[in-house]
Design an enzyme around this catalytic site. Structure first.
Site, PDB file in Angstrom:
ATOM      1  N   HIS A   1      16.549  -2.629  -5.836  1.00 21.16           N
ATOM      2  CA  HIS A   1      17.076  -1.768  -4.777  1.00 21.16           C
ATOM      3  C   HIS A   1      18.601  -1.766  -4.805  1.00 21.16           C
ATOM      4  CE1 HIS A   1      13.014  -1.571  -3.084  1.00 21.16           C
ATOM      5  NE2 HIS A   1      13.459  -0.658  -2.243  1.00 21.16           N
TER       6      HIS A   1
ATOM      7  N   ASN B   1       0.783  -1.234   0.000  1.00 17.59           N
ATOM      8  CA  ASN B   1       0.000   0.000   0.000  1.00 17.59           C
ATOM      9  C   ASN B   1       0.814   1.282   0.000  1.00 17.59           C
ATOM     10  OD1 ASN B   1      -3.031  -0.849   0.512  1.00 17.59           O
ATOM     11  ND2 ASN B   1      -1.783  -2.166   1.798  1.00 17.59           N
TER      12      ASN B   1
ATOM     13  N   ILE C   1       1.606   2.203  -4.676  1.00 15.48           N
ATOM     14  CA  ILE C   1       0.576   1.524  -5.463  1.00 15.48           C
ATOM     15  C   ILE C   1       1.008   1.273  -6.909  1.00 15.48           C
ATOM     16  CG2 ILE C   1      -1.784   1.703  -6.342  1.00 15.48           C
ATOM     17  CD1 ILE C   1      -1.618   0.913  -3.437  1.00 15.48           C
TER      18      ILE C   1
END
Length: 507
Positions: A438, A399, A402
């Protein structure tokens, strides 16, 4: 009886006639009115009398009710004086049902402002004013006549055009599906390796410029992958001659959307305009017909622009004034491996690092993306949900971002499930992909590979299992916040320490 008196009889008859006349006179109407009028008058008088009696009775009823209420109130007052206790829970007990902690929240905000004001004042007294906007420019440009990062962003248009050309050839049947798949694979692999090679081999590319370039190419990679998938689904649906298709895929005949625009059908979407609208739209998932807002709201657009300019300056200023001095003072404890001082520096870094992360979140996901969406009249503005209420680590990752979550769900997680993989393996694969990007976005610009970002992302799997299994409610939410506040500065310190040792230890 036999002796009849004529005089007496006459007198009796006269008295009877007088009584009859008086009775008749009493029944005659007054002022010349008829008997019926007299009856109506009598009836009206009777009704008036009845109404008056009813009003008197109602007033008497109200008075008696008021007297009863007063008596009842006196009895209640006496009862309250006799008893003042009842069965009830304390407000701070979880079973009390009380949830209005607005005052406590205001208190927390006031304490946070006061404590950080003290830290800010202490920082100014110790280091002076360190904010220097000119220094920010040098982070992007070592040589003012050489702009390698900007050149790499311009070169990215080659990959966009190559993807569009491939899809056009596939729609016409000039390329087979296998050939198109191979061309897309080569295009995607080059998108990830080419900018990384330039960042690693060209010394004039700064770490900040390299991170910006690789971030741009990563976003473009995800967009073009979605573009390839959606067009493939359109061809598959065209092959089976579907009569009624979803709006996000294709359509058998032209229709009008809510905004009055013509609905695009495959392969009518394979245009330069459609491609670049998707490239600049604040989403990673492609559709043939995006939801559009009716018009551009200038006041909303200007507010978002002001927020973008203000918060980017705030980010730069806080980084220079607050973050850099703490990081510089942390190098010696890290080099000496002083555990207690390392922990103290970590906790000192946690607050400014987390504050900067929150500001960056608002700047990017609310101000910048809403500004772009309003400028392009892009209708779907759900760029984040209530991640701050996360009671599990999984809910947070689903969340807080999104656009990325939609892409992973649509183009990676669900395809793995359709191929027969279990949910656990599919979720682990999603975390592995996120960990790769990442590390890609951090290690390549810094030109060193330490896998701290990769390890931190993969560590989310056992953390998610632990929090979901043993913690619930507020405890789970506190665990998510702790992982955000402590985990990020730990990774920052590790990378900064390794970069410092690698480049500036001799100095």
């Amino acid at each position: 009886m036999g002796d009849w008196d004529p005089a007496g009889g006459a007198a009796t008859r006269r008295r009877r006639a007088t009584l009859t006349a008086s009775r008749t006179a009493s029944l005659q109407p007054a002022n010349g009115r008829s008997p019926a009028a007299c009856d109506i008058s009598a009836t009206a008088e009777s009704s008036a009398n009845d109404g008056q009696r009813r009003r008197e009775r109602s007033v008497e009823t109200v008075r008696s009710k008021a007297r009863g209420d007063k008596k009842k109130q006196r009895r209640n007052d006496l009862g309250d004086r006799m008893s003042c206790h009842k069965t009830q829970e304390s407000l701070l007990t979880s079973t009390s049902g009380y949830n209005n902690y607005r005052g406590v929240l205001n208190w927390c905000v006031v304490m946070l402002v006061l404590s950080n004001a003290r830290l800010f004042l202490e920082n100014l007294l110790r280091y002076g004013v360190l904010v220097d906007p000119v220094q920010v420019v040098s982070l992007f440009l070592n040589d003012p006549y050489s702009w390698p990062a900007a050149c790499l962003v311009i070169v990215s248009n080659v990959f966009i055009v190559a993807s569009l050309y491939t899809e056009r050839q596939l729609s016409k049947g000039s390329f087979s599906e296998l050939v198109g798949f191979l061309v897309h694979c080569i295009n995607f692999a080059t998108m990830l390796t080419f900018p990384a090679a330039v960042v690693l081999l060209v010394p004039s590319v700064t770490p900040v410029g390299g991170a910006f370039v690789l971030g741009t190419y990563t976003i473009l990679f995800l967009k073009l992958y979605s573009y390839k998938d959606v067009n493939l689904w359109c061809r598959e649906l065209s092959t089976i001659k579907a009569k009624k298709l979803a709006r996000s895929l294709s359509c058998p005949s032209p229709h009008t959307l809510n905004g009055g625009e013509l609905k695009v059908c495959y392969p009518g979407n394979l245009t330069i305009r459609d491609m670049y609208y998707f490239v600049f739209a604040p989403t990673l998932c492609y559709e043939l017909n995006f939801p559009r807002s009716p018009k551009i709201r200038m006041s909303f657009l200007l507010r978002r622009l002001f927020e973008m300019l203000f918060f980017i300056q705030l980010l730069v200023g806080l980084t220079q004034q607050w973050m850099i001095p703490i990081i510089q003072s942390s190098m010696k404890p890290l080099e000496d491996m002083d555990l207690s001082r390392m922990t103290e520096r970590l906790l000192r870094l946690a607050v400014p690092n987390h504050l900067l992360w929150l500001i960056f979140f608002y700047w990017f996901f609310h101000s910048s993306m809403n500004f772009t969406a309003e400028l392009l009249r892009f209708g779907d503005r759900q760029f984040y949900k209530d991640w701050w209420n996360s009671e599990t680590v999984t809910y947070f990752w689903q969340n807080w971002n999104i656009p990325v979550h939609k892409w992973c769900l649509r183009h990676f997680y669900k395809p793995l499930l359709r191929r027969g993989f279990s949910k656990i393996i599919s979720q682990s694969a999603v975390f592995f992909l996120s960990a790769f990007f990442h590390e890609y976005l951090v290690s390549v610009p810094l030109r060193m590979f330490r896998l701290w970002a990769f390890t931190g992302m993969m560590a989310q799997l056992p953390l998610a299992w632990f929090v979901g299994r043993f913690l619930r409610g507020n405890y789970g939410n506190a665990a998510v916040w702790m992982s955000l506040i402590i985990g990020q500065p730990f990774a920052v310190l590790m990378y900064v320490h390794d970069y410092y040792v690698l480049h500036y230890r001799e100095e």
